[in-house]
Design a protein around this motif. Structure first.
Motif, short mmCIF file in Angstrom:
data_model
loop_
_atom_site.label_atom_id
_atom_site.label_comp_id
_atom_site.label_asym_id
_atom_site.label_seq_id
_atom_site.Cartn_x
_atom_site.Cartn_y
_atom_site.Cartn_z
N ASN A 1 -33.80 -9.30 18.53
CA ASN A 1 -34.76 -9.38 19.15
C ASN A 1 -34.78 -9.68 20.68
O ASN A 1 -35.24 -9.21 21.58
CB ASN A 1 -36.11 -10.16 18.74
N MET A 2 -33.87 -10.46 20.91
CA MET A 2 -33.52 -10.94 22.30
C MET A 2 -32.77 -9.86 23.16
O MET A 2 -33.23 -9.74 24.37
CB MET A 2 -32.76 -12.41 22.21
N VAL A 3 -31.98 -9.42 22.44
CA VAL A 3 -31.12 -8.29 23.13
C VAL A 3 -32.36 -7.17 23.50
O VAL A 3 -32.19 -6.54 24.59
CB VAL A 3 -30.03 -7.76 22.29
N ARG A 4 -32.96 -6.72 22.46
CA ARG A 4 -34.03 -5.75 22.67
C ARG A 4 -34.85 -5.85 23.73
O ARG A 4 -35.28 -4.98 24.74
CB ARG A 4 -34.77 -5.44 21.48
N ALA B 1 -34.28 -7.96 26.35
CA ALA B 1 -33.70 -7.84 27.75
C ALA B 1 -33.54 -6.57 28.16
O ALA B 1 -33.60 -6.04 29.30
CB ALA B 1 -32.35 -8.61 27.61
N ALA B 2 -33.17 -5.60 27.11
CA ALA B 2 -32.92 -4.04 27.51
C ALA B 2 -34.29 -3.65 28.05
O ALA B 2 -34.22 -2.87 28.98
CB ALA B 2 -32.38 -3.43 26.12
N LEU B 3 -35.17 -3.89 27.29
CA LEU B 3 -36.73 -3.29 27.60
C LEU B 3 -36.98 -3.65 29.04
O LEU B 3 -37.51 -3.06 29.68
CB LEU B 3 -37.64 -3.84 26.55
N LEU B 4 -36.86 -5.00 29.32
CA LEU B 4 -37.11 -5.55 30.75
C LEU B 4 -36.30 -4.71 31.75
O LEU B 4 -36.67 -4.42 32.79
CB LEU B 4 -37.03 -6.96 30.68
N ALA B 5 -34.99 -4.68 31.51
CA ALA B 5 -34.19 -3.98 32.22
C ALA B 5 -34.57 -2.42 32.51
O ALA B 5 -34.56 -1.97 33.63
CB ALA B 5 -32.50 -3.99 31.99
N HIS B 6 -34.78 -1.87 31.34
CA HIS B 6 -35.36 -0.50 31.53
C HIS B 6 -36.53 -0.40 32.36
O HIS B 6 -36.64 0.77 33.05
CB HIS B 6 -35.78 0.20 30.03
N ALA C 1 -48.16 -5.80 26.27
CA ALA C 1 -48.83 -6.64 25.36
C ALA C 1 -48.08 -7.10 24.01
O ALA C 1 -48.21 -7.98 23.71
CB ALA C 1 -49.91 -5.92 24.77
N ALA C 2 -46.97 -6.28 23.75
CA ALA C 2 -45.96 -6.71 22.63
C ALA C 2 -44.87 -7.68 22.90
O ALA C 2 -44.23 -8.19 22.28
CB ALA C 2 -45.21 -5.40 21.97
N LEU C 3 -44.79 -7.95 24.52
CA LEU C 3 -43.79 -8.84 24.77
C LEU C 3 -43.82 -10.38 24.15
O LEU C 3 -45.25 -10.69 24.35
CB LEU C 3 -43.32 -8.91 26.24
N PRO C 4 -42.91 -10.95 23.73
CA PRO C 4 -43.12 -12.34 23.39
C PRO C 4 -43.46 -13.29 24.49
O PRO C 4 -44.27 -14.26 24.46
CB PRO C 4 -41.70 -12.85 22.77
N ASP C 5 -43.03 -12.96 26.04
CA ASP C 5 -43.23 -13.91 26.83
C ASP C 5 -43.36 -12.79 28.07
O ASP C 5 -42.35 -12.36 28.38
CB ASP C 5 -42.36 -14.82 27.20
N PRO C 6 -44.49 -12.68 28.64
CA PRO C 6 -44.80 -11.62 29.70
C PRO C 6 -44.04 -12.03 31.06
O PRO C 6 -44.25 -11.15 32.00
CB PRO C 6 -46.17 -11.31 30.02
#
Length: 382
Positions: free
Chosen positions: A159-162, A164-169, A181-186
């Motif tokens: 989940n941590m990698v996903r 990080a990738a999502l934020l970078a994307h 809304a699904a982020l653990p911390d916005p």
């Protein structure tokens, strides 16, 4: 041995290299203002890690790239080796590729994977590493990753990698509301991500001022979002807007904000990145915001017209920073700054040791009411 230093731990010119090298075993504090090659070499080879750390923990002395490389290679602690490499990169040192190879093969691989200067050839291996910390670190170089590697990281089992990738994307691709809304911390999304128009429109009017303040510094915020936050009822939010690099100086001057001139200030990274751009320095030197002018004054070299303007700035911290950092600072301003400033921890010998500090005519200060000014008479070559 203490006589090798003056009252503020500055090196006395008459102190020999041999004496200063012996002093390393007693008090390494003088290294902050020392530029003696033999002494620096001895400090880099010193068995006490505290002495070696002093070299890397301060902006002074200014080590060369070769000295940084020697310091990193000679460090027995893998953690400190990576830390020194981080400091070297931050100071603009050029590190060789084989040094990165060594750091990545050590026990601090996850930390080394975060070094900004890593050669791109390492990225495929980092993005496929067994350690999720290493894979997450690879996401910081998103634009350098091949499409297949990006897709793999976005679908990572960790989940941590996903995340990080999502934020970078989404630094380049607008983030929809459901993903946010699904982020653990916005927090990081608010700081760095491009947001879908409808999501941004909601967040710039969020009831939480902390959300709006964080968003105000987001480089991906739209012009409309910036305009909304520039009129925010909270001064902290408007103050963040006022420091955005994408504002014109006319727009910046129109943002109401409070700036405490007495607080310790830092150099704005985006202004520092422009230090070599003469036109940008001219534009920013007349900014309405003191912190921007202070950041310009930290440039090692500035065009003569910019120096002349900043030397007359109404904010005396601008003049102080010019005296400490700019090699082009004028003699009359340096003398004026000396009347009320005799050195800081990071620049212990400025403005008095500045190469442009006046030398001739100092005897004229022998009867000055200020003891500080009378001291200058002792430096007069006559």
């Amino acid at each position: 041995m203490a006589s090798a230093l003056d009252g503020r731990d500055r090196v006395q010119p008459a102190a020999t290299d041999e004496l200063l090298i012996r002093l390393l075993d007693v008090d390494e504090g003088f290294l902050h203002g020392c530029d003696r090659p033999a002494v620096l070499d001895a400090a880099m080879a010193h068995p006490d890690p505290r002495v070696r750390s002093t070299l890397a923990d301060t902006f002074r002395p200014k080590l060369t790239s070769n000295q940084w490389i020697h310091l990193i290679r000679a460090e027995p602690s893998p953690e400190r080796s990576v830390l020194w490499a981080e400091r070297a990169c931050a100071r603009g040192a050029a590190l060789p590729e084989d040094l990165y190879d060594d750091l990545l093969t050590g026990p601090s691989r996850a930390q080394a994977a975060q070094l900004p200067g890593l050669p791109a050839r390492h990225l495929p291996g980092l993005a496929s590493d067994a350690d999720p910390l290493v894979r997450a670190a690879a996401c910081a170089r998103w634009e350098d990753l091949a499409g297949a590697l990006r897709e793999r990281l976005l679908a990572d089992t960790d989940n941590m990698v996903r995340t990080a990738a999502l934020l970078a994307h989404h630094t380049g691709t607008p983030m929809p509301r459901e993903v946010f809304a699904a982020l653990p911390d916005p927090q990081r999304a608010l700081e760095q991500c491009s947001l879908a128009p409808e999501l941004e429109a909601e967040l710039v009017r969020d009831t939480d001022a902390d959300v709006r303040r964080t968003l105000a510094a987001n480089p991906a915020l739209s012009a409309h979002g910036v305009a909304v936050l520039a009129q925010d009822p909270h001064d902290d939010v408007r103050s963040e807007v006022a420091l955005r690099p994408d504002l014109t100086e006319e727009q910046r001057a129109a943002v109401r904000h409070d700036f405490d001139l007495t607080l310790m200030s830092h150099t704005l990274p985006w202004v520092e990145d422009l230090h070599g751009d003469a036109d940008a320095m001219r534009r920013l030197a007349v900014s309405s915001h003191p912190l921007i002018r202070r950041s310009v004054a930290r440039a090692p070299h500035l065009p003569p017209d910019v120096v002349a303007r900043l030397a007359q700035d109404e904010d005396r911290v601008v003049r102080l920073f010019l005296a400490e950092s700019c090699e082009d600072a004028p003699a009359d301003m340096l003398l004026e700054v000396w009347r009320w400033w005799d050195g800081s921890f990071s620049h212990p010998d400025r403005p008095r040791s500045h190469p442009n500090f006046p030398q001739a005519g100092l005897l004229s200060h022998a009867t000055d009411p200020s003891g500080r000014m009378r001291r200058l008479a002792l430096d007069d070559p006559e």
